[in-house]
Structures are given as structure tokens and as C-alpha cells.
Design a protein around this motif. Structure first.
Motif, PDB file in Angstrom:
ATOM      1  N   GLU A 153       6.463   0.128  58.892  1.00 47.47           N
ATOM      2  CA  GLU A 153       6.544  -1.374  59.251  1.00 47.47           C
ATOM      3  C   GLU A 153       5.276  -1.483  59.688  1.00 47.47           C
ATOM      4  O   GLU A 153       4.444  -2.495  59.934  1.00 47.47           O
ATOM      5  CB  GLU A 153       7.707  -1.900  59.768  1.00 47.47           C
ATOM      6  CG  GLU A 153       8.903  -1.403  59.020  1.00 47.47           C
ATOM      7  CD  GLU A 153       9.012  -2.106  57.495  1.00 47.47           C
ATOM      8  OE1 GLU A 153       8.739  -3.371  57.174  1.00 47.47           O
ATOM      9  OE2 GLU A 153       9.614  -2.094  57.039  1.00 47.47           O
ATOM     10  N   LEU A 154       4.686  -0.761  59.462  1.00 50.70           N
ATOM     11  CA  LEU A 154       2.854  -0.656  60.766  1.00 50.70           C
ATOM     12  C   LEU A 154       2.190  -2.139  60.175  1.00 50.70           C
ATOM     13  O   LEU A 154       1.258  -2.660  59.568  1.00 50.70           O
ATOM     14  CB  LEU A 154       1.943   0.682  61.489  1.00 50.70           C
ATOM     15  CG  LEU A 154       3.093   0.873  62.585  1.00 50.70           C
ATOM     16  CD1 LEU A 154       2.397   2.028  62.852  1.00 50.70           C
ATOM     17  CD2 LEU A 154       2.724   0.028  63.212  1.00 50.70           C
ATOM     18  N   GLY A 190       2.459  -4.118  57.375  1.00 50.70           N
ATOM     19  CA  GLY A 190       3.055  -5.868  57.487  1.00 50.70           C
ATOM     20  C   GLY A 190       2.732  -6.832  58.974  1.00 50.70           C
ATOM     21  O   GLY A 190       1.943  -7.231  58.854  1.00 50.70           O
ATOM     22  N   TRP A 191       2.987  -5.837  59.564  1.00 53.79           N
ATOM     23  CA  TRP A 191       3.073  -6.031  60.335  1.00 53.79           C
ATOM     24  C   TRP A 191       1.875  -6.500  61.174  1.00 53.79           C
ATOM     25  O   TRP A 191       1.282  -7.255  61.626  1.00 53.79           O
ATOM     26  CB  TRP A 191       3.425  -5.515  61.879  1.00 53.79           C
ATOM     27  CG  TRP A 191       5.117  -4.889  61.848  1.00 53.79           C
ATOM     28  CD1 TRP A 191       5.984  -6.264  61.098  1.00 53.79           C
ATOM     29  CD2 TRP A 191       5.710  -4.147  62.616  1.00 53.79           C
ATOM     30  NE1 TRP A 191       7.282  -5.732  61.620  1.00 53.79           N
ATOM     31  CE2 TRP A 191       7.049  -4.325  62.324  1.00 53.79           C
ATOM     32  CE3 TRP A 191       5.933  -3.242  63.649  1.00 53.79           C
ATOM     33  CZ2 TRP A 191       8.257  -3.446  62.759  1.00 53.79           C
ATOM     34  CZ3 TRP A 191       6.589  -2.644  64.294  1.00 53.79           C
ATOM     35  CH2 TRP A 191       7.532  -2.409  63.817  1.00 53.79           C
ATOM     36  N   ALA A 192       0.931  -5.816  61.126  1.00 54.34           N
ATOM     37  CA  ALA A 192      -0.205  -5.613  61.261  1.00 54.34           C
ATOM     38  C   ALA A 192      -1.033  -6.782  60.436  1.00 54.34           C
ATOM     39  O   ALA A 192      -2.518  -7.647  60.745  1.00 54.34           O
ATOM     40  CB  ALA A 192      -1.598  -4.417  61.102  1.00 54.34           C
ATOM     41  N   ASP A 193      -0.968  -6.603  58.966  1.00 53.37           N
ATOM     42  CA  ASP A 193      -1.383  -8.117  57.887  1.00 53.37           C
ATOM     43  C   ASP A 193      -1.318  -9.432  58.866  1.00 53.37           C
ATOM     44  O   ASP A 193      -1.386 -10.784  58.821  1.00 53.37           O
ATOM     45  CB  ASP A 193      -0.361  -8.196  56.932  1.00 53.37           C
ATOM     46  CG  ASP A 193      -1.391  -6.913  56.318  1.00 53.37           C
ATOM     47  OD1 ASP A 193      -2.164  -6.280  56.050  1.00 53.37           O
ATOM     48  OD2 ASP A 193      -0.305  -6.338  55.023  1.00 53.37           O
ATOM     49  N   ARG A 194       0.607  -9.443  60.019  1.00 55.41           N
ATOM     50  CA  ARG A 194       0.923 -10.473  60.116  1.00 55.41           C
ATOM     51  C   ARG A 194       0.488 -10.990  61.982  1.00 55.41           C
ATOM     52  O   ARG A 194      -0.106 -12.540  61.692  1.00 55.41           O
ATOM     53  CB  ARG A 194       2.709 -10.793  60.225  1.00 55.41           C
ATOM     54  CG  ARG A 194       3.404 -11.999  61.043  1.00 55.41           C
ATOM     55  CD  ARG A 194       4.753 -11.393  60.830  1.00 55.41           C
ATOM     56  NE  ARG A 194       5.064 -12.885  61.301  1.00 55.41           N
ATOM     57  CZ  ARG A 194       6.326 -12.754  61.101  1.00 55.41           C
ATOM     58  NH1 ARG A 194       7.373 -12.021  60.689  1.00 55.41           N
ATOM     59  NH2 ARG A 194       7.188 -13.961  61.598  1.00 55.41           N
ATOM     60  N   TRP A 195       0.358  -9.826  62.670  1.00 57.02           N
ATOM     61  CA  TRP A 195      -0.210 -10.223  63.609  1.00 57.02           C
ATOM     62  C   TRP A 195      -2.128  -9.654  64.035  1.00 57.02           C
ATOM     63  O   TRP A 195      -1.999  -9.903  65.107  1.00 57.02           O
ATOM     64  CB  TRP A 195       0.956  -9.533  64.981  1.00 57.02           C
ATOM     65  CG  TRP A 195       1.778 -10.837  64.686  1.00 57.02           C
ATOM     66  CD1 TRP A 195       2.210 -12.143  64.760  1.00 57.02           C
ATOM     67  CD2 TRP A 195       3.003 -10.075  64.569  1.00 57.02           C
ATOM     68  NE1 TRP A 195       3.393 -12.333  64.524  1.00 57.02           N
ATOM     69  CE2 TRP A 195       4.807 -10.809  64.063  1.00 57.02           C
ATOM     70  CE3 TRP A 195       3.771  -8.907  64.046  1.00 57.02           C
ATOM     71  CZ2 TRP A 195       5.816 -10.628  64.692  1.00 57.02           C
ATOM     72  CZ3 TRP A 195       5.099  -8.692  63.605  1.00 57.02           C
ATOM     73  CH2 TRP A 195       5.883  -9.717  63.746  1.00 57.02           C
ATOM     74  N   GLN A 197      -5.046  -6.215  63.208  1.00 61.32           N
ATOM     75  CA  GLN A 197      -4.369  -4.455  63.412  1.00 61.32           C
ATOM     76  C   GLN A 197      -4.902  -3.875  65.013  1.00 61.32           C
ATOM     77  O   GLN A 197      -3.696  -3.374  65.361  1.00 61.32           O
ATOM     78  CB  GLN A 197      -5.439  -3.738  62.597  1.00 61.32           C
ATOM     79  CG  GLN A 197      -5.562  -4.533  61.056  1.00 61.32           C
ATOM     80  CD  GLN A 197      -6.724  -3.363  60.495  1.00 61.32           C
ATOM     81  OE1 GLN A 197      -7.479  -3.316  60.702  1.00 61.32           O
ATOM     82  NE2 GLN A 197      -6.321  -3.225  59.403  1.00 61.32           N
ATOM     83  N   VAL A 252      -1.196  -5.027  66.741  1.00 64.03           N
ATOM     84  CA  VAL A 252      -0.091  -3.990  66.066  1.00 64.03           C
ATOM     85  C   VAL A 252      -0.683  -2.706  66.382  1.00 64.03           C
ATOM     86  O   VAL A 252       0.362  -1.917  67.840  1.00 64.03           O
ATOM     87  CB  VAL A 252       0.244  -4.174  65.132  1.00 64.03           C
ATOM     88  CG1 VAL A 252       1.198  -3.281  64.274  1.00 64.03           C
ATOM     89  CG2 VAL A 252       0.424  -4.850  64.532  1.00 64.03           C
TER      90      VAL A 252
END
Length: 94
Positions: free
Chosen positions: A50-51, A53-58, A60, A63
Motif C-alpha cells: 500500500e506504500l 498509493g499512500w505516497a501518491d496521496r500524502w 513520499q 509516508v
């Protein structure tokens, strides 16, 4: 170097072993932290995909920092429990 005083709930003298406080048993707080540490490490391994996707959202950097912090805390709790368990097994072997 003696890190026994760094253990959670450690209020013993430096000459006592980690298992001496409970008459040869492992402290309950340490076992709880060990189990939580295991769960945190397993959850982190399960969620590693999931990293991106989380990096794209919040971003790099946040995260990465949060993931590193969670892994460091989980690893510390895990290894604290392992150290106490090894000391308990060694004490029983005497």
C-alpha cells in the motif's frame, strides 16, 4: 553495556536479571509489548504494498518517515520481548 534498565516497567537494581523480579517469570508488560510488536511488524509487512498509493496521496517523505517510525517502535518492542524471553530460558536452564 547493560540495557536492562531500559526495559518497560524496569524498577530493579542493576544486579537483578530481567526475570528475577517475578521469581523467574517474564514480566506481563514486556510480554504484552512483545505481542504488540509482533502484530505491528506483521501488519507493516502485510501493508507494504500500500506504500506507493499512500505516497501518491500524502507524499513520499511523510509516508517513509511514518513507516520507519512504526517499524522502529514495533521492532524495539519485539526485540525487548525476545531479550527477556531468552534471559528467562537461560535462567531456567541453570
Amino acid at each position: 553495556m547493560d540495557h536492562d534498565s531500559d526495559l518497560p516497567g524496569a524498577s530493579r537494581t542493576s544486579s537483578e536479571s530481567p526475570t528475577e523480579k517475578g521469581g523467574g517469570s517474564v514480566p506481563a508488560v514486556t510480554m504484552v509489548l512483545f505481542l504488540i510488536g509482533c502484530a505491528v511488524l506483521v501488519a507493516a509487512a502485510a501493508l507494504i504494498t500500500e506504500l506507493p498509493g499512500w505516497a501518491d496521496r500524502w507524499g513520499q517523505i511523510p509516508v517513509f518517515l511514518v513507516f520507519f517510525l512504526v517499524m522502529a517502535i514495533g521492532g524495539q518492542w519485539f526485540w525487548t520481548g525476545v531479550d527477556v524471553l531468552i534471559a528467562a530460558f537461560r535462567r531456567q536452564g541453570r
